[in-house]
Design a protein around this motif. Structure first.
Motif, PDB file in Angstrom:
ATOM      1  N   ARG A 275     -33.499 -33.414  -3.810  1.00  0.00           N
ATOM      2  CA  ARG A 275     -32.790 -32.162  -4.094  1.00  0.00           C
ATOM      3  C   ARG A 275     -32.242 -32.174  -5.519  1.00  0.00           C
ATOM      4  O   ARG A 275     -32.335 -31.190  -6.250  1.00  0.00           O
ATOM      5  CB  ARG A 275     -31.655 -31.964  -3.095  1.00  0.00           C
ATOM      6  N   GLN A 276     -31.653 -33.284  -5.895  1.00  0.00           N
ATOM      7  CA  GLN A 276     -31.000 -33.371  -7.199  1.00  0.00           C
ATOM      8  C   GLN A 276     -31.986 -33.594  -8.337  1.00  0.00           C
ATOM      9  O   GLN A 276     -31.792 -33.092  -9.443  1.00  0.00           O
ATOM     10  CB  GLN A 276     -29.963 -34.495  -7.180  1.00  0.00           C
ATOM     11  N   SER A 277     -33.050 -34.342  -8.085  1.00  0.00           N
ATOM     12  CA  SER A 277     -33.953 -34.718  -9.166  1.00  0.00           C
ATOM     13  C   SER A 277     -34.940 -33.624  -9.548  1.00  0.00           C
ATOM     14  O   SER A 277     -35.303 -33.507 -10.717  1.00  0.00           O
ATOM     15  CB  SER A 277     -34.714 -35.993  -8.810  1.00  0.00           C
ATOM     16  N   CYS A 278     -35.391 -32.847  -8.586  1.00  0.00           N
ATOM     17  CA  CYS A 278     -36.372 -31.805  -8.945  1.00  0.00           C
ATOM     18  C   CYS A 278     -36.043 -30.437  -8.367  1.00  0.00           C
ATOM     19  O   CYS A 278     -36.869 -29.531  -8.422  1.00  0.00           O
ATOM     20  CB  CYS A 278     -37.784 -32.234  -8.568  1.00  0.00           C
ATOM     21  N   GLY A 279     -34.859 -30.278  -7.800  1.00  0.00           N
ATOM     22  CA  GLY A 279     -34.437 -28.960  -7.346  1.00  0.00           C
ATOM     23  C   GLY A 279     -35.037 -28.519  -6.026  1.00  0.00           C
ATOM     24  O   GLY A 279     -34.953 -27.344  -5.667  1.00  0.00           O
ATOM     25  N   TRP A 280     -35.635 -29.461  -5.299  1.00  0.00           N
ATOM     26  CA  TRP A 280     -36.191 -29.095  -3.985  1.00  0.00           C
ATOM     27  C   TRP A 280     -35.067 -28.710  -3.033  1.00  0.00           C
ATOM     28  O   TRP A 280     -33.990 -29.333  -3.015  1.00  0.00           O
ATOM     29  CB  TRP A 280     -36.957 -30.280  -3.399  1.00  0.00           C
ATOM     30  N   HIS A 281     -35.308 -27.694  -2.249  1.00  0.00           N
ATOM     31  CA  HIS A 281     -34.411 -27.356  -1.151  1.00  0.00           C
ATOM     32  C   HIS A 281     -35.251 -26.725  -0.053  1.00  0.00           C
ATOM     33  O   HIS A 281     -36.253 -26.069  -0.336  1.00  0.00           O
ATOM     34  CB  HIS A 281     -33.302 -26.386  -1.602  1.00  0.00           C
ATOM     35  N   PRO A 282     -34.882 -26.936   1.205  1.00  0.00           N
ATOM     36  CA  PRO A 282     -35.692 -26.389   2.300  1.00  0.00           C
ATOM     37  C   PRO A 282     -35.497 -24.896   2.472  1.00  0.00           C
ATOM     38  O   PRO A 282     -34.371 -24.402   2.480  1.00  0.00           O
ATOM     39  CB  PRO A 282     -35.187 -27.154   3.532  1.00  0.00           C
ATOM     40  N   GLU A 283     -36.586 -24.183   2.590  1.00  0.00           N
ATOM     41  CA  GLU A 283     -36.503 -22.767   2.927  1.00  0.00           C
ATOM     42  C   GLU A 283     -36.195 -22.588   4.405  1.00  0.00           C
ATOM     43  O   GLU A 283     -35.607 -21.584   4.813  1.00  0.00           O
ATOM     44  CB  GLU A 283     -37.811 -22.067   2.561  1.00  0.00           C
ATOM     45  N   VAL A 284     -36.607 -23.579   5.216  1.00  0.00           N
ATOM     46  CA  VAL A 284     -36.295 -23.574   6.646  1.00  0.00           C
ATOM     47  C   VAL A 284     -35.262 -24.674   6.870  1.00  0.00           C
ATOM     48  O   VAL A 284     -35.605 -25.847   7.033  1.00  0.00           O
ATOM     49  CB  VAL A 284     -37.549 -23.818   7.510  1.00  0.00           C
ATOM     50  N   ALA A 285     -33.994 -24.287   6.852  1.00  0.00           N
ATOM     51  CA  ALA A 285     -32.918 -25.280   6.938  1.00  0.00           C
ATOM     52  C   ALA A 285     -32.562 -25.640   8.370  1.00  0.00           C
ATOM     53  O   ALA A 285     -31.888 -26.651   8.602  1.00  0.00           O
ATOM     54  CB  ALA A 285     -31.684 -24.752   6.214  1.00  0.00           C
ATOM     55  N   ASP A 286     -33.016 -24.854   9.343  1.00  0.00           N
ATOM     56  CA  ASP A 286     -32.676 -25.085  10.752  1.00  0.00           C
ATOM     57  C   ASP A 286     -33.911 -24.811  11.590  1.00  0.00           C
ATOM     58  O   ASP A 286     -34.458 -23.703  11.555  1.00  0.00           O
ATOM     59  CB  ASP A 286     -31.538 -24.150  11.155  1.00  0.00           C
ATOM     60  N   PHE A 287     -34.354 -25.796  12.342  1.00  0.00           N
ATOM     61  CA  PHE A 287     -35.580 -25.660  13.114  1.00  0.00           C
ATOM     62  C   PHE A 287     -35.516 -24.529  14.138  1.00  0.00           C
ATOM     63  O   PHE A 287     -36.543 -23.968  14.518  1.00  0.00           O
ATOM     64  CB  PHE A 287     -35.940 -26.987  13.795  1.00  0.00           C
ATOM     65  N   THR A 288     -34.327 -24.173  14.580  1.00  0.00           N
ATOM     66  CA  THR A 288     -34.215 -23.104  15.581  1.00  0.00           C
ATOM     67  C   THR A 288     -34.568 -21.738  15.006  1.00  0.00           C
ATOM     68  O   THR A 288     -34.816 -20.785  15.749  1.00  0.00           O
ATOM     69  CB  THR A 288     -32.794 -23.036  16.176  1.00  0.00           C
ATOM     70  N   GLN A 289     -34.637 -21.639  13.668  1.00  0.00           N
ATOM     71  CA  GLN A 289     -34.958 -20.371  13.026  1.00  0.00           C
ATOM     72  C   GLN A 289     -36.438 -20.252  12.685  1.00  0.00           C
ATOM     73  O   GLN A 289     -36.860 -19.255  12.089  1.00  0.00           O
ATOM     74  CB  GLN A 289     -34.119 -20.221  11.747  1.00  0.00           C
ATOM     75  N   ALA A 290     -37.224 -21.275  13.032  1.00  0.00           N
ATOM     76  CA  ALA A 290     -38.636 -21.311  12.638  1.00  0.00           C
ATOM     77  C   ALA A 290     -39.560 -21.003  13.814  1.00  0.00           C
ATOM     78  O   ALA A 290     -39.202 -21.199  14.988  1.00  0.00           O
ATOM     79  CB  ALA A 290     -38.975 -22.685  12.079  1.00  0.00           C
ATOM     80  N   ALA A 291     -40.752 -20.537  13.482  1.00  0.00           N
ATOM     81  CA  ALA A 291     -41.803 -20.365  14.486  1.00  0.00           C
ATOM     82  C   ALA A 291     -42.479 -21.716  14.699  1.00  0.00           C
ATOM     83  O   ALA A 291     -42.792 -22.420  13.753  1.00  0.00           O
ATOM     84  CB  ALA A 291     -42.808 -19.340  14.025  1.00  0.00           C
ATOM     85  N   PHE A 292     -42.682 -22.080  15.976  1.00  0.00           N
ATOM     86  CA  PHE A 292     -43.464 -23.282  16.302  1.00  0.00           C
ATOM     87  C   PHE A 292     -43.944 -23.193  17.724  1.00  0.00           C
ATOM     88  O   PHE A 292     -43.556 -22.335  18.478  1.00  0.00           O
ATOM     89  CB  PHE A 292     -42.655 -24.568  16.079  1.00  0.00           C
TER      90      PHE A 292
END
Length: 292
Positions: A275-292
């Motif tokens: 997160r700190q080194s290249c600015g990555w952050h999850p677009e899906v921060a909570d699995f309950t909000q995702a389709a699977f």
């Protein structure tokens, strides 16, 4: 950039390929079959026919590439030997290059290399206690990181889920859809670090683009979710009576193989470094909000 992917049509690799192509990189993917070659072409990549088990069949593909992403494994009894041969091929290519044109390698490890962490949250400097089935990954990663002719980053993905079959949730989703008791490996209190496949693919691409970033990088959106919470979410999505069976580690390893120790591990994993080194952050921060 010109990027060679070993394993570019697999569950994770297909998402990495699609993300790289979307960001205008030229992707070459190792393909053993016509089916995988067609899939890679549909994703926008250029197939290279060959077999991971035979480095001589893909060694020529390394010429002129900027980055190699290693996502492939046979997942058989030969996987350690095959990976070692692939690593040797990459190191040989790196030795043959001018010193001002180092080969960038993104190698794949995994959360299971940390072993059971319990209440400790593993970071990149935590000691690695890999499960025996995948201890060879630690050896390969060490060789690549220490090679002075290489520029290497090692990605340690959390447990990966996605909408095309569910990923790590697939087994329980299939059981729920069939009305069978959900099979829990280890304990309902076992914690799994989680990341969506799409977010993991972005991490691979960002590390490929930033050659100055070397070393180990954990990739997790959620540090450790109890299996009971995953069961509860699956049950909200499928008509089911809520029945489940708990299988201990000895049982699942006997029935499914040594790799099955992995999902029984109670783990937590943090990912502040990427997160700190290249600015990555999850677009899906909570699995309950995702389709699977």
């Amino acid at each position: 950039m010109k990027i060679l992917i070993l394993g570019g049509t697999g569950s994770i690799g297909s998402a990495v390929t699609a993300d790289l192509v979307a960001h205008h990189h030229q992707v070459i993917g190792l393909c053993r079959s016509e089916v995988s070659a067609r899939k890679l072409s549909e994703l926008g990549g250029q197939p290279w026919r060959g077999d991971l088990r035979a480095p001589s069949s893909w060694q020529a593909a390394l010429a002129g590439v900027d980055v190699v992403i290693q996502l492939a494994s046979t997942f058989g009894t030969d996987m350690a030997v095959v990976d070692a041969a692939a690593v040797a091929c990459l190191r040989a290519e790196a030795r043959a290059r001018p010193s001002n044109q180092p080969l960038r390698v993104i190698y794949t490890g995994g959360c299971w290399l940390y072993g059971e962490t319990g209440d400790h949250m593993a970071c990149e400097t935590s000691p690695q206690r890999p499960i025996p089935a995948f201890s060879w990954m630690q050896d390969s990663a060490s060789l690549l990181l220490k090679d002075p002719n290489l520029n290497c980053a090692v990605v340690h993905p959390a447990m990966v889920y996605h909408k095309d079959g569910g990923g790590v949730f697939a087994r329980m989703l299939d059981q729920a859809a069939a009305g069978l008791p959900l099979e829990v490996w280890g304990s309902i209190h076992t914690r799994w670090p989680l990341v969506h496949r799409r977010d993991l693919a972005r991490a691979y691409r960002m590390l490929a683009e930033q050659a100055a970033l070397t070393g180990h990088f954990n990739v997790a959106a959620q540090s450790g979710i109890p299996v009971r919470d995953i069961l509860a979410e699956i049950l909200t999505r499928h008509p089911h009576d809520g029945a489940y069976l708990v299988r201990n580690r000895k049982y699942v390893m006997f029935k499914y193989g040594a790799w099955a120790e992995g999902p029984t591990l109670d783990q937590q994993m943090r990912a502040e470094k990427i997160r700190q080194s290249c600015g990555w952050h999850p677009e899906v921060a909570d699995f309950t909000q995702a389709a699977f």
